[in-house]
Design an enzyme around this catalytic site. Structure first.
Site, PDB file in Angstrom:
ATOM      1  CB  SER A   1      -0.875   0.013   1.253  1.00  0.00           C
ATOM      2  OG  SER A   1      -1.329   1.340   1.487  1.00  0.00           O
TER       3      SER A   1
ATOM      4  CG  HIS B   1      -4.040  -1.546  -1.345  1.00  0.00           C
ATOM      5  ND1 HIS B   1      -5.150  -2.350  -1.538  1.00  0.00           N
ATOM      6  CD2 HIS B   1      -4.374  -0.703  -0.332  1.00  0.00           C
ATOM      7  CE1 HIS B   1      -6.103  -2.000  -0.692  1.00  0.00           C
ATOM      8  NE2 HIS B   1      -5.659  -0.999   0.050  1.00  0.00           N
TER       9      HIS B   1
ATOM     10  CG  ASP C   1      -5.050   2.469   1.210  1.00  0.00           C
ATOM     11  OD1 ASP C   1      -6.032   1.706   1.147  1.00  0.00           O
ATOM     12  OD2 ASP C   1      -3.921   2.096   1.598  1.00  0.00           O
TER      13      ASP C   1
ATOM     14  CG  MET D   1      -8.203   7.391   2.907  1.00  0.00           C
ATOM     15  SD  MET D   1      -7.200   7.451   4.390  1.00  0.00           S
ATOM     16  CE  MET D   1      -6.452   5.822   4.342  1.00  0.00           C
TER      17      MET D   1
ATOM     18  CG  HIS E   1      -9.304   0.324   0.131  1.00  0.00           C
ATOM     19  ND1 HIS E   1      -8.639   0.051   1.313  1.00  0.00           N
ATOM     20  CD2 HIS E   1     -10.629   0.320   0.437  1.00  0.00           C
ATOM     21  CE1 HIS E   1      -9.525  -0.111   2.282  1.00  0.00           C
ATOM     22  NE2 HIS E   1     -10.729   0.052   1.783  1.00  0.00           N
TER      23      HIS E   1
ATOM     24  CG  MET F   1     -11.166   3.444   2.648  1.00  0.00           C
ATOM     25  SD  MET F   1      -9.603   3.394   3.543  1.00  0.00           S
ATOM     26  CE  MET F   1      -8.463   3.494   2.169  1.00  0.00           C
TER      27      MET F   1
ATOM     28  CG  MET G   1     -11.480  -2.760   5.682  1.00  0.00           C
ATOM     29  SD  MET G   1      -9.962  -2.337   4.792  1.00  0.00           S
ATOM     30  CE  MET G   1      -9.022  -1.458   6.047  1.00  0.00           C
TER      31      MET G   1
ATOM     32  N   GLY H   1      -2.687   4.337   8.003  1.00  0.00           N
ATOM     33  CA  GLY H   1      -1.716   3.257   7.932  1.00  0.00           C
ATOM     34  C   GLY H   1      -1.064   3.052   9.293  1.00  0.00           C
TER      35      GLY H   1
ATOM     36  CG  ASP I   1      -6.108  -2.728   3.585  1.00  0.00           C
ATOM     37  OD1 ASP I   1      -5.011  -2.423   4.092  1.00  0.00           O
ATOM     38  OD2 ASP I   1      -6.780  -1.943   2.896  1.00  0.00           O
ATOM     39  N   GLY I   2      -4.545  -4.129   6.636  1.00  0.00           N
ATOM     40  CA  GLY I   2      -4.382  -3.414   7.899  1.00  0.00           C
ATOM     41  C   GLY I   2      -3.599  -4.200   8.935  1.00  0.00           C
ATOM     42  N   GLY I   3      -2.458  -3.649   9.333  1.00  0.00           N
ATOM     43  CA  GLY I   3      -1.658  -4.270  10.388  1.00  0.00           C
ATOM     44  C   GLY I   3      -0.994  -5.574   9.971  1.00  0.00           C
TER      45      GLY I   3
ATOM     46  N   GLY J   1       1.311  -1.806   4.191  1.00  0.00           N
ATOM     47  CA  GLY J   1       1.832  -0.462   3.983  1.00  0.00           C
ATOM     48  C   GLY J   1       3.064  -0.221   4.823  1.00  0.00           C
TER      49      GLY J   1
HETATM   50  C1  DX5 Z   1      -6.104   1.677   5.971  1.00  0.00           C
HETATM   51  C2  DX5 Z   1      -5.732   1.349   4.542  1.00  0.00           C
HETATM   52  C3  DX5 Z   1      -4.631   0.396   4.413  1.00  0.00           C
HETATM   53  C4  DX5 Z   1      -3.343   0.830   5.001  1.00  0.00           C
HETATM   54  C5  DX5 Z   1      -2.663  -0.388   5.517  1.00  0.00           C
HETATM   55  O1  DX5 Z   1      -7.180   2.519   5.961  1.00  0.00           O
HETATM   56  O2  DX5 Z   1      -6.842   0.798   3.849  1.00  0.00           O
HETATM   57  O3  DX5 Z   1      -4.446  -0.047   3.074  1.00  0.00           O
HETATM   58  O4  DX5 Z   1      -2.502   1.513   4.134  1.00  0.00           O
HETATM   59  O5  DX5 Z   1      -1.556   0.045   6.160  1.00  0.00           O
HETATM   60  P1  DX5 Z   1      -0.721  -0.809   7.184  1.00  0.00           P
HETATM   61  O6  DX5 Z   1      -0.233  -2.025   6.427  1.00  0.00           O
HETATM   62  O7  DX5 Z   1       0.335   0.135   7.542  1.00  0.00           O
HETATM   63  O8  DX5 Z   1      -1.639  -1.184   8.305  1.00  0.00           O
HETATM   64 ZN    ZN Z   2      -6.450  -0.171   1.840  1.00  0.00          ZN
END
Ligand code: DX5
Ligand code: ZN
Length: 224
Positions: free
Chosen positions: A11, A36, A38, A40, A69, A71, A140, A147, A178-180, A200
């Protein structure tokens, strides 16, 4: 686990935007399967990131698929712009779309792949009816918006649930998370059924660089 069975989607939210092209090339050279992006809007999530201009700028930089993605509120207003900019896949939040099935069909009508995603608090039942209409389900594993957040372990049950539904219906759908995601959480999500991992901070925030970071994730996916 066959390492090629798990795909990595770095990401760019955690990339150095002053040298974004360079960072994407590094991810591609290190074996990324897709990039990926993101998006927002400061409404659907409390953060602002990037729009179609970034996708357009990256399109000539990489041969990898660009998955976007969204959001954002009212995704219908922007899907055409992202498709034209060069997104290969658009991922829609079930919480953001007015008529979800219609939005998914509009993406397909533009010749793009489509994914559906949902926040940690939204139950799997919210996406069940549209499974036949999607190429991908993104679970998610943090609250969308930022991130570098901590993986939410309670989402593992949702990954397993989606995996079962896809299996039962015998559908050709990718299961992405996606996430963590890092070397510690990778074995957990792969064991739960995830086959595409967004990462990310673990990729672009690694002090020893993108290639070493992606090597660690691949290794962690292999032993899962
Ligand atoms: C969060 C995003 C993710 C984010 C993941 O809202 O959708 O794609 O970049 O980031 P990491 O891998 O740092 O959790
Ligand atoms: Zn994402």
């Amino acid at each position: 686990m066959n390492p090629t069975a798990v795909k990595l989607a770095p990401s760019i939210l955690s990339a150095d935007f002053a040298r974004l092209g360079e960072q994407v090339r590094a991810a591609e050279a290190a074996g990324a399967d897709r990039i990926h992006v993101d998006v927002m809007d400061g409404h659907f999530v409390p953060n602002l990131s990037m729009g179609p201009v970034v996708v357009k700028a990256l399109r000539p930089v990489t041969k990898l698929p660009l998955e976007t993605h969204l959001m954002i509120e009212e995704p219908d207003r922007y899907i055409e712009a992202f498709a034209q900019a060069g997104s290969d896949t658009l991922i829609i939040h079930v919480e953001s779309a007015g008529d979800l099935r219609q939005t998914l069909r509009r993406v397909k009508a533009l010749g793009k792949k489509v994914g559906v995603t949902f926040k940690p608090a939204t139950p799997v039942s919210a996406i069940e009816a549209v499974l036949p209409d999607v190429d991908l389900v993104l679970v998610m594993t943090v609250e969308p918006g930022f991130g570098g957040q901590k993986f939410r372990h309670e989402t593992l049950a949702k990954i397993r649930e989606v995996c079962e539904l896809i299996g039962k219906a015998n559908l050709n759908i990718e299961l992405e998370v996606d996430g963590g995601i890092d070397a510690t959480t990778t074995p957990l999500v792969v064991a739960a059924g995830a086959r595409v991992l967004v990462a990310g901070a673990a990729v672009f925030g690694a002090p020893d660089g993108v290639a070493a970071a992606m090597g660690r994730l691949r290794q962690a996916a292999t032993v899962a």
